[in-house]
Structure formats: structure tokens, C-alpha cells
Motif scaffolding. Structure first.
Motif, PDB file in Angstrom:
ATOM      1  N   LEU A   1       0.946  -1.271   0.060  1.00  0.00           N
ATOM      2  CA  LEU A   1       0.100  -0.018  -0.049  1.00  0.00           C
ATOM      3  C   LEU A   1       0.922   1.193  -0.011  1.00  0.00           C
TER       4      LEU A   1
ATOM      5  N   LYS B   1      -9.993   6.634  -5.381  1.00  0.00           N
ATOM      6  CA  LYS B   1     -10.047   6.711  -3.794  1.00  0.00           C
ATOM      7  C   LYS B   1      -8.905   7.092  -3.108  1.00  0.00           C
TER       8      LYS B   1
ATOM      9  N   ILE C   1      -7.879   7.349   1.070  1.00  0.00           N
ATOM     10  CA  ILE C   1      -7.284   6.555   1.825  1.00  0.00           C
ATOM     11  C   ILE C   1      -6.081   7.208   2.419  1.00  0.00           C
TER      12      ILE C   1
ATOM     13  N   ASN D   1      -7.623   8.810   5.808  1.00  0.00           N
ATOM     14  CA  ASN D   1      -7.919   7.700   6.733  1.00  0.00           C
ATOM     15  C   ASN D   1      -6.661   7.323   7.229  1.00  0.00           C
TER      16      ASN D   1
ATOM     17  N   VAL E   1     -11.405   0.668   1.216  1.00  0.00           N
ATOM     18  CA  VAL E   1     -11.520   2.051   1.757  1.00  0.00           C
ATOM     19  C   VAL E   1     -12.033   1.945   3.132  1.00  0.00           C
TER      20      VAL E   1
ATOM     21  N   THR F   1      -9.696   1.212   5.784  1.00  0.00           N
ATOM     22  CA  THR F   1      -8.760   2.218   6.213  1.00  0.00           C
ATOM     23  C   THR F   1      -9.247   3.018   7.182  1.00  0.00           C
TER      24      THR F   1
END
Length: 276
Positions: free
Chosen positions: A18, A82, A86, A89, A129, A132
């Protein structure tokens, strides 16, 4: 993205993390759309495709690789729509939480790679999403949700969305109907009911009995009285003529499908629908 940065990313990771995806930057979104699998995410993952889909060769290998590349491209495109959500978050997450989210990211990637229906990948990204957003999420929770999503087909999701919107959406006049869903997927009403029973089996739907107790008791009492009259005449040797015709009670109570608590949570986790 310049070739030097692309090369550095490929050198630093044999697989996608990620953190790698976030480090690419939102400017890569255009490259993903224009160049498909030649984007940085595709480059990293396709280079490791052989290790991710071992034990196959020839035509099967080509088929799996093509599906792999197509799924990863689709995933990358949705992920970058998104990406800012992310980032936000993750801003206040601890290193330990980020490490856990990165592990869950790899779980999601496994489901993406194996997915047969490309349209479902959007829902997988929506789910990630939501992952997160949480302070703590267990492996079992995520694996359960994604296992259920893996079992569903797009027709199942359409019916589930319809069941949800009919109960929880504010704009009832503009929402789709079961006729729309049947037409979209070329289903008969019997097939539509079969899908709902499959969703019931999985636990996404439940049944609720609409009770009309008073009406049903009156109906039963009426039919019982007719049965008593029938038996009385049947056993009376002096009775002449035909016997009265017996009728089956027509009860009004019936079972209706509705969303279960699990089904509602599942829809809100994956489908990103606006509620009332």
C-alpha cells in the motif's frame, strides 16, 4: 512518471504494498487510464505474475495472466479514484495500524487477482477504503466479508442492492424495481426468487412473517365449521343429497424476504449507496 522512478519502484518491491501505491502519486491515474497495464502498479505486479499464479502453463497460464493483468488494471483505476480518501484515513494511524492495513491490502489483492467478474472489483476497492477508516479490523472479519463477496455474482449483488434500496433509500420514486433487475440480467421471476433464496442461504437476507392472526383464526374457524357440518351429514343415515364441498383455508399470514443485519452491513461496506 519518469523511467527512473518507475525503475526504483520495481527495484524496491517484488510485490505491491500500500505504501508503494500511495507513493506513486495521483498523477499516475492518467497513466493507468492511458497505458493500462504499463502503469507502475501493473509493472510491479505483472513482473511477479509467475509467482502469484504458480502451477499452470501453456494456454491456462496465458488465460490466468491475461485475467491477472486485466484485474490489476481495473483495481488500479478504481484505487486511484479513492486515493485521497485512503491518504486521509491513514494520516492518524499508528505504524502498527498501517502495518496491519498493509497486510489486509494484500488479502484484498488476492481476491482481486482471482476474481472472475471484473465489475466486482469496484466493490473490493470500496471495501478496502472502509478498512482504512477503522481503527482496528480483524483478519476474520475481512476474510468473511470478502469470501461472501467472492461467492456472489453480479446478479446476486443487483438483487441485494434492490432489497437494500427498497428499505433504506430515501428516493423511492427513482430507484430501480425488480422488473428492472430482471430485465437487466435476463431473468424470469422464478430465477429472481431463486437468487433471493440464495441470498437467504448465505445470510444476507432473512424472512419476516407478516402475521394476520385474527383473519387467519376466523378463516380456520369457518373451515372447521364446514368440516363439522360435512362429517355430521356424512355420518347421518337419514341424510339425502350431495355432501357440501370442503375448501382449503386461505391464510393471509406469509413469509417475506428482507435484509438481515449482516446483509445491511455488507451492502454498506462494499456498495457505497446513499441512505436516507
Amino acid at each position: 512518471m519518469n523511467e527512473e522512478k518507475r525503475k526504483n519502484l520495481k527495484e524496491t518491491g517484488k510485490g505491491l504494498t500500500l505504501e508503494t501505491a500511495l507513493s506513486v502519486g495521483s498523477d499516475t491515474a492518467a497513466d493507468i487510464v492511458k497505458n493500462s497495464i504499463t502503469s507502475v502498479i501493473g509493472d510491479i505486479l505483472v513482473d511477479t505474475a509467475g509467482s502469484l499464479i504458480p502451477g499452470v502453463s501453456g494456454a491456462v497460464q496465458n488465460y490466468k495472466r491475461n485475467r491477472f493483468e486485466k484485474n490489476i488494471t481495473t483495481f488500479a483505476e478504481y484505487l486511484y479514484t479513492k486515493i485521497e480518501n485512503i491518504r486521509v484515513n491513514l494520516e492518524h494511524k499508528s505504524d502498527e495500524q498501517k502495518e496491519k492495513i498493509d497486510q489486509l491490502f494484500h488479502y484484498v489483492m488476492d481476491y482481486v487477482i482471482d476474481e472472475q467478474q471484473e465489475d466486482k472489483i469496484e466493490y473490493m476497492v470500496n471495501g478496502f477504503v472502509n478498512i482504512t477508516e477503522h481503527e482496528q479490523v480483524s483478519d476474520d472479519f475481512i476474510l468473511t466479508y470478502y469470501d461472501v463477496l467472492k461467492e456472489l455474482r453480479m446478479v446476486d449483488i443487483s438483487v441485494l442492492r434492490l432489497m437494500y434500496s427498497s428499505r433504506f433509500m430515501f428516493e423511492q420514486e427513482t430507484r430501480e424495481t425488480f422488473h428492472d433487475v430482471m430485465e437487466m440480467h435476463g431473468m424470469s421471476y422464478e430465477q429472481y426468487e431463486s437468487v433471493r433464496r440464495n441470498l437467504l442461504r448465505i445470510g444476507l437476507l432473512t424472512t419476516k412473517t407478516d402475521l394476520s392472526i385474527t383473519d387467519d383464526l376466523n378463516e380456520i374457524a369457518k373451515r372447521f365449521k364446514e368440516l363439522y357440518t360435512y362429517l355430521d351429514k356424512l355420518t347421518n343415515p337419514r341424510h339425502k343429497g350431495s355432501l357440501p364441498k370442503l375448501k382449503e383455508p386461505k391464510l393471509k399470514s406469509k413469509e417475506n424476504f428482507e435484509m438481515s443485519k449482516f446483509g445491511r452491513d455488507f451492502v454498506e461496506f462494499f456498495l457505497s449507496l446513499d441512505k436516507e
